[in-house]
Design a protein around this motif. Structure first.
Motif, PDB file in Angstrom:
ATOM      1  N   TYR A 255       0.829  -1.200   0.000  1.00  0.00           N
ATOM      2  CA  TYR A 255       0.000   0.000   0.000  1.00  0.00           C
ATOM      3  C   TYR A 255       0.868   1.256   0.000  1.00  0.00           C
ATOM      4  CZ  TYR A 255      -3.007   3.712   1.764  1.00  0.00           C
ATOM      5  OH  TYR A 255      -3.665   4.900   1.928  1.00  0.00           O
ATOM      6  N   VAL A 256       1.938   1.243   0.778  1.00  0.00           N
ATOM      7  CA  VAL A 256       2.839   2.394   0.805  1.00  0.00           C
ATOM      8  C   VAL A 256       3.428   2.646  -0.578  1.00  0.00           C
ATOM      9  CG1 VAL A 256       5.009   3.273   1.765  1.00  0.00           C
ATOM     10  CG2 VAL A 256       3.348   2.135   3.250  1.00  0.00           C
ATOM     11  N   LEU A 258       2.206   1.650  -3.618  1.00  0.00           N
ATOM     12  CA  LEU A 258       1.186   2.047  -4.586  1.00  0.00           C
ATOM     13  C   LEU A 258       0.688   3.467  -4.329  1.00  0.00           C
ATOM     14  CD1 LEU A 258      -0.844  -1.294  -4.698  1.00  0.00           C
ATOM     15  CD2 LEU A 258       0.829  -0.475  -6.350  1.00  0.00           C
ATOM     16  N   GLU A 259       0.575   3.827  -3.060  1.00  0.00           N
ATOM     17  CA  GLU A 259       0.132   5.189  -2.740  1.00  0.00           C
ATOM     18  C   GLU A 259       1.203   6.206  -3.118  1.00  0.00           C
ATOM     19  OE1 GLU A 259      -2.827   7.757  -1.582  1.00  0.00           O
ATOM     20  OE2 GLU A 259      -2.931   5.559  -1.664  1.00  0.00           O
ATOM     21  N   ALA A 260       2.464   5.849  -2.930  1.00  0.00           N
ATOM     22  CA  ALA A 260       3.547   6.765  -3.304  1.00  0.00           C
ATOM     23  C   ALA A 260       3.611   6.966  -4.815  1.00  0.00           C
ATOM     24  CB  ALA A 260       4.882   6.234  -2.786  1.00  0.00           C
ATOM     25  N   GLY A 262       1.020   6.797  -6.749  1.00  0.00           N
ATOM     26  CA  GLY A 262      -0.238   7.357  -7.220  1.00  0.00           C
ATOM     27  C   GLY A 262      -1.085   6.373  -8.004  1.00  0.00           C
ATOM     28  N   PRO A 264      -4.195   4.080  -8.706  1.00  0.00           N
ATOM     29  CA  PRO A 264      -5.572   4.072  -8.198  1.00  0.00           C
ATOM     30  C   PRO A 264      -5.915   2.744  -7.524  1.00  0.00           C
ATOM     31  CG  PRO A 264      -5.545   3.847 -10.597  1.00  0.00           C
ATOM     32  CD  PRO A 264      -4.143   4.160 -10.173  1.00  0.00           C
ATOM     33  N   TYR A 265      -6.900   2.814  -6.637  1.00  0.00           N
ATOM     34  CA  TYR A 265      -7.368   1.644  -5.881  1.00  0.00           C
ATOM     35  C   TYR A 265      -6.245   1.013  -5.063  1.00  0.00           C
ATOM     36  CZ  TYR A 265     -11.164   2.070  -9.279  1.00  0.00           C
ATOM     37  OH  TYR A 265     -12.181   2.533 -10.058  1.00  0.00           O
ATOM     38  N   ALA A 266      -5.400   1.840  -4.483  1.00  0.00           N
ATOM     39  CA  ALA A 266      -4.261   1.319  -3.720  1.00  0.00           C
ATOM     40  C   ALA A 266      -4.697   0.470  -2.528  1.00  0.00           C
ATOM     41  CB  ALA A 266      -3.358   2.466  -3.266  1.00  0.00           C
ATOM     42  N   PRO A 267      -5.718   0.858  -1.734  1.00  0.00           N
ATOM     43  CA  PRO A 267      -6.100   0.004  -0.597  1.00  0.00           C
ATOM     44  C   PRO A 267      -6.599  -1.375  -1.022  1.00  0.00           C
ATOM     45  CG  PRO A 267      -6.977   2.221  -0.328  1.00  0.00           C
ATOM     46  CD  PRO A 267      -6.461   2.135  -1.714  1.00  0.00           C
ATOM     47  N   ALA A 270      -3.727  -3.462  -2.217  1.00  0.00           N
ATOM     48  CA  ALA A 270      -2.892  -3.922  -1.101  1.00  0.00           C
ATOM     49  C   ALA A 270      -3.529  -5.116  -0.407  1.00  0.00           C
ATOM     50  CB  ALA A 270      -2.683  -2.772  -0.121  1.00  0.00           C
TER      51      ALA A 270
END
Length: 419
Positions: A255-256, A258-260, A262, A264-267, A270
């Motif tokens: 998650y860290v 994918l969020e870094a 950018g 989409p749908y990172a949560p 993860a």
């Protein structure tokens, strides 16, 4: 009276030609005692044929029911996993069958919710990729024309693909394989239903099953069976706890990333990576990493490469550092034993063996540990991982003695040569 010889037998009369006539054949039905067939031989042949037939029949029957036996084995370990929750609810006054139903219903809700969220996300991304495919194709064509000085056009490529023999053969094979895919899907659903049904019965009727099993055993063996059952419940629960903890760590780490980036749908991605990589053996790692890479590719091909590198590096960290440590603490087996049990389980039963290998080995190790007699270890420096001073001195003295004898032999050989 005819004369006889010393043996009491009448002498044979010679034929007119001077030769002795041959003996007459024995009467019909009279067989010499040494030429008779042993009485046990027909029975032995019949018994051997019966044993061969029984072996062939047993082999055929085993191959026919091997799938059912594997489903029952999976259901048994699943029932062991939910046994603590069901027993805790039953201890508070709830009926065991209803408690088992609530546990399985909760699991069904979580699984259905997970796949619903995943399906909606995946469908949206597929639609987005299909809509943006012409733009991706134009960007690739422009890069190829600029780099290699070609004159490609999207229309020509599309017409070439539509009229290619490869696409036609692929469409034919896909149409022919629709029936096979449908059969496999129905077979998988039936297998899941079988596992769920047996798991429910094992969990709901656990006390009755234990009583039925102990009723055919003497009291001493009953205590051993019940102790083995409790160990199996504890080790299976510890194994699932370790897998859940690794799924949480894996999900947070991805998650860290994918969020870094950018993505989409990172949560949801993860959660997908954490659950699939930990609870689907053998191919779970590849399935878990493929979907984030695909979603990242819709943002940028470079991001997809970063996701691939991170997945590979994290899997190495998990396989060789994180998983052995957590497994050794929660299941209480050595990391090397855990790794070897997974390999052996995969070789014997495939993905199913990889899933149940660690709890099975942990249960067997804990059960046998109570019956293995252990002794106090002598206080020796080798036990603590280092050599004593006396050992080093003795080795040095031995080396010096060997060197002195070798030098003496060389001097004697030199004197003999000089003489």
């Amino acid at each position: 009276m005819a004369s006889t010889d010393e043996t009491g037998q009448a002498p044979r009369h010679a034929s007119p030609s001077g030769t002795t006539p041959p003996n007459r054949p024995p009467a019909d039905g009279a067989v010499a005692a040494g030429e008779r067939m042993p009485r046990w031989l027909p029975r032995a042949m019949v018994l051997a044929l019966a044993l061969v037939g029984a072996f062939q029949l047993g082999t055929w029957a085993f191959h026919q029911v091997i799938g059912l036996l594997l489903n029952i084995l999976i259901a048994f370990f699943l029932a062991l996993a939910v046994e603590p929750a069901v027993s805790r609810m039953a201890a508070r006054g709830m009926r065991r069958g209803f408690a088992t139903f609530l546990v399985f219903f909760g699991l069904l809700i979580m699984v259905a919710g997970f796949f619903t969220l995943l399906g909606s996300m995946l469908a949206g991304q597929i639609i987005k990729m299909i809509e943006g495919f012409p733009q991706y194709l134009d960007s690739v064509i422009n890069w190829v024309n600029t780099t290699f000085h070609t004159d490609l056009r999207r229309v020509d490529i599309q017409e070439g693909l539509l009229h290619s023999d490869w696409l036609r053969r692929y469409a034919q094979n896909s149409a022919a394989g629709v029936l096979d895919v449908s059969t496999q899907v129905l077979g998988g659903l039936f297998r899941l239903l079988t596992i769920a049904l047996f798991s429910f019965y094992f969990a709901a009727d656990g006390p009755r099953l234990r009583r039925a099993l102990c009723s055919v055993l003497p009291p001493a063996k009953q205590a051993e069976v019940l102790r083995a059952w409790e160990i199996a419940v504890a080790k299976t629960g510890g194994y699932l706890y370790s897998r859940g903890l690794m799924a949480l760590i894996s999900g947070v780490a991805h998650y860290v990333l994918l969020e870094a980036l950018g993505i989409p749908y990172a949560p949801v991605l993860a959660v997908w990576v954490g659950v699939v990589s930990q609870f689907i053996p053998t191919i779970g790692t590849y399935l878990a990493g493929a979907l984030p890479m695909l979603i990242a590719f819709t943002v940028s091909p470079l991001y997809a490469l970063w996701v691939l590198v991170f997945v590979v590096v994290y899997q190495q960290f998990e396989n060789y550092m994180l998983q052995p440590k957590l497994t050794s603490k929660t299941v209480d087996i050595h990391p090397a034993v855990a790794f070897g049990s997974v390999i052996a389980g995969t070789a014997l039963l495939g993905a199913i063996g990889a899933l149940i290998a660690i709890p099975a080995v942990a249960t067997l190790q804990a059960f046998l540990g109570a019956y293995v007699k252990r002794y106090d270890v002598t206080d020796n420096p080798r036990v603590h991982g280092h050599r004593g001073d006396g050992d080093g001195t003795r080795l040095l003295d031995r080396a010096q003695g060997l060197w002195a004898r070798a030098r003496a032999r060389e001097r004697r050989a030199g004197r003999s040569t000089g003489d």
